[in-house]
Design an enzyme around this catalytic site. Structure first.
Site, PDB file in Angstrom:
ATOM      1  N   GLY A   7     -10.573   2.972 -12.078  1.00 41.83           N
ATOM      2  CA  GLY A   7      -9.071   3.142 -12.345  1.00 41.83           C
ATOM      3  C   GLY A   7      -8.514   1.574 -12.269  1.00 41.83           C
ATOM      4  N   ASN A 101      -1.595   8.422  -5.476  1.00 36.75           N
ATOM      5  CA  ASN A 101      -0.368   9.307  -4.938  1.00 36.75           C
ATOM      6  C   ASN A 101      -0.659  10.779  -5.047  1.00 36.75           C
ATOM      7  OD1 ASN A 101       1.454   7.157  -4.597  1.00 36.75           O
ATOM      8  ND2 ASN A 101       2.015   6.906  -6.614  1.00 36.75           N
ATOM      9  N   ALA A 127       2.580  -3.407  -6.342  1.00 31.21           N
ATOM     10  CA  ALA A 127       1.873  -4.317  -7.270  1.00 31.21           C
ATOM     11  C   ALA A 127       2.538  -3.513  -8.780  1.00 31.21           C
ATOM     12  CB  ALA A 127       0.390  -3.862  -7.607  1.00 31.21           C
ATOM     13  N   LYS A 182       3.477  10.335   3.242  1.00 33.20           N
ATOM     14  CA  LYS A 182       3.901   9.573   2.150  1.00 33.20           C
ATOM     15  C   LYS A 182       4.336  10.635   0.796  1.00 33.20           C
ATOM     16  CE  LYS A 182       2.180   6.295  -1.240  1.00 33.20           C
ATOM     17  NZ  LYS A 182       0.782   5.540  -1.757  1.00 33.20           N
ATOM     18  N   ASN A 200      14.659   2.056  -7.046  1.00 30.32           N
ATOM     19  CA  ASN A 200      15.021   2.933  -5.820  1.00 30.32           C
ATOM     20  C   ASN A 200      16.166   2.829  -5.003  1.00 30.32           C
ATOM     21  OD1 ASN A 200      12.155   3.611  -6.463  1.00 30.32           O
ATOM     22  ND2 ASN A 200      11.257   2.459  -5.051  1.00 30.32           N
ATOM     23  N   SER A 250       7.013   4.708  -9.611  1.00 28.08           N
ATOM     24  CA  SER A 250       5.778   4.867 -10.544  1.00 28.08           C
ATOM     25  C   SER A 250       6.284   5.977 -11.472  1.00 28.08           C
ATOM     26  CB  SER A 250       4.375   5.286  -9.873  1.00 28.08           C
ATOM     27  OG  SER A 250       4.646   6.460  -9.126  1.00 28.08           O
ATOM     28  N   GLU A 262       2.872  12.200 -12.153  1.00 26.65           N
ATOM     29  CA  GLU A 262       2.071  12.707 -11.206  1.00 26.65           C
ATOM     30  C   GLU A 262       2.847  13.884 -10.361  1.00 26.65           C
ATOM     31  OE1 GLU A 262      -0.625   9.064  -9.627  1.00 26.65           O
ATOM     32  OE2 GLU A 262       1.579   8.819  -9.384  1.00 26.65           O
TER      33      GLU A 262
END
Length: 300
Positions: A7, A101, A127, A182, A200, A250, A262
């Site tokens: 990945g 995640n 990142a 998280k 955000n 993301s 996700e």
């Protein structure tokens, strides 16, 4: 030990380049490729603005019988399809480390790789992959690993090289608790920023909405043995949003680039766990359906 990374997205590329530049043996695994191909050049942009060029060796699925460590950093919905190709081929001695995640693939991993040392982790490293050959390190963070099975408990030796490469890494005997913490942050920041199509920091303008989502989720968190009041969860979320105010989540990036999100393993996982114990989460259900509707315009 050689670090094989499956990945090469933002986090995978960040870990690979930092491990390589600190002297670790690293390669990238491409399960779609039948033959070994040339190394993958990557430019790492460091936090101080300097650059580091890396050549990451690439291997094919034909080489998996020689793997000594597999770090899986794909999108969470890619984990199972990617690892299915390795069932029965990966040495039983090879540890598998999940770093993604959301939650959910751990159960599948325990079933399909019962003899391998299995670990999972969470990271708050920042990142951004500018292009396939340029990764930018955008923020320091914490990385935690923990065991999924008994065999995985014997791999705390992975921590020092990760800490040396990333600035922080530590072992946790309560890794599921860290995953849940998280998960809650992601389940509020990611869908909201994706729907509003903003960074955000925008959450400061939607405090009532964040508070309501936390309030609704609180009975499930109590059922999961968390004791903090709703206000504490809200404070954590606003603190993370403030610390990453200029960053785009993301999920926002996935929708902006018309990629699958996700959401099924973030909000979807929360909805599944709530349903098991008879808790209703209508606000989170609404967020989930809105993201899925947006997804449906460009995915099949």
């Amino acid at each position: 030990m050689q670090w094989t990374i499956l990945g090469a997205g933002a986090i995978g590329s960040l870990f690979a380049t930092h491990l390589l530049r600190t002297g670790q043996d690293v390669n990238l695994l491409d399960t779609r490729c039948a033959r070994q191909h040339a190394s993958h050049p990557m430019m790492l942009e460091l936090l101080d603005g300097s650059f580091c060029m890396c050549e990451l060796p690439c291997i094919s699925h034909q080489a998996v019988s020689d793997l000594t460590l597999l770090l899986v950093t794909t999108k969470v919905w890619q984990v199972i399809p990617a690892l299915e190709a390795l069932v029965g081929k990966l040495p039983h001695s090879c540890p598998i480390v999940l770093l993604h995640n959301g939650m959910g693939p751990e159960e599948w991993l325990l079933t399909h790789f019962p003899q391998n040392p299995l670990l999972t982790g969470v990271t708050s490293c920042g990142a951004f992959k500018k292009d396939p050959h340029h990764i930018k390190h955008t923020g320091l963070g914490e990385t935690w690993l923990g065991a999924l099975n008994e065999a995985g408990t014997h791999y705390q030796s992975l921590i020092p090289p990760l800490a040396n490469a990333l600035g922080h890494a530590a072992w946790s005997d309560q890794i599921r608790e860290r995953q849940w913490r998280k998960l809650v942050v992601n389940a509020i920041i990611n869908p909201l920023t994706a729907l509003y199509n903003q960074p955000n920091g925008m959450l400061s303008e939607h405090q009532a909405e964040v508070n309501a989502l936390c309030e609704e989720l609180h009975p499930l968190l109590i059922a999961e043995s968390f004791t903090e009041p709703v206000t504490a969860w809200c404070e954590v979320i606003f603190k993370v949003a403030e610390q990453t105010a200029q960053n785009y989540s993301s999920m926002q990036q996935d929708l902006a680039h018309q990629r699958k999100t996700e959401i099924d393993y973030i909000t979807g996982y929360l909805l599944q766990q709530a349903e098991k114990i008879g808790i209703k989460l209508p606000l989170h259900q609404d967020l989930y359906l809105k993201i899925k509707k947006l997804e449906s315009t460009f995915t099949t």
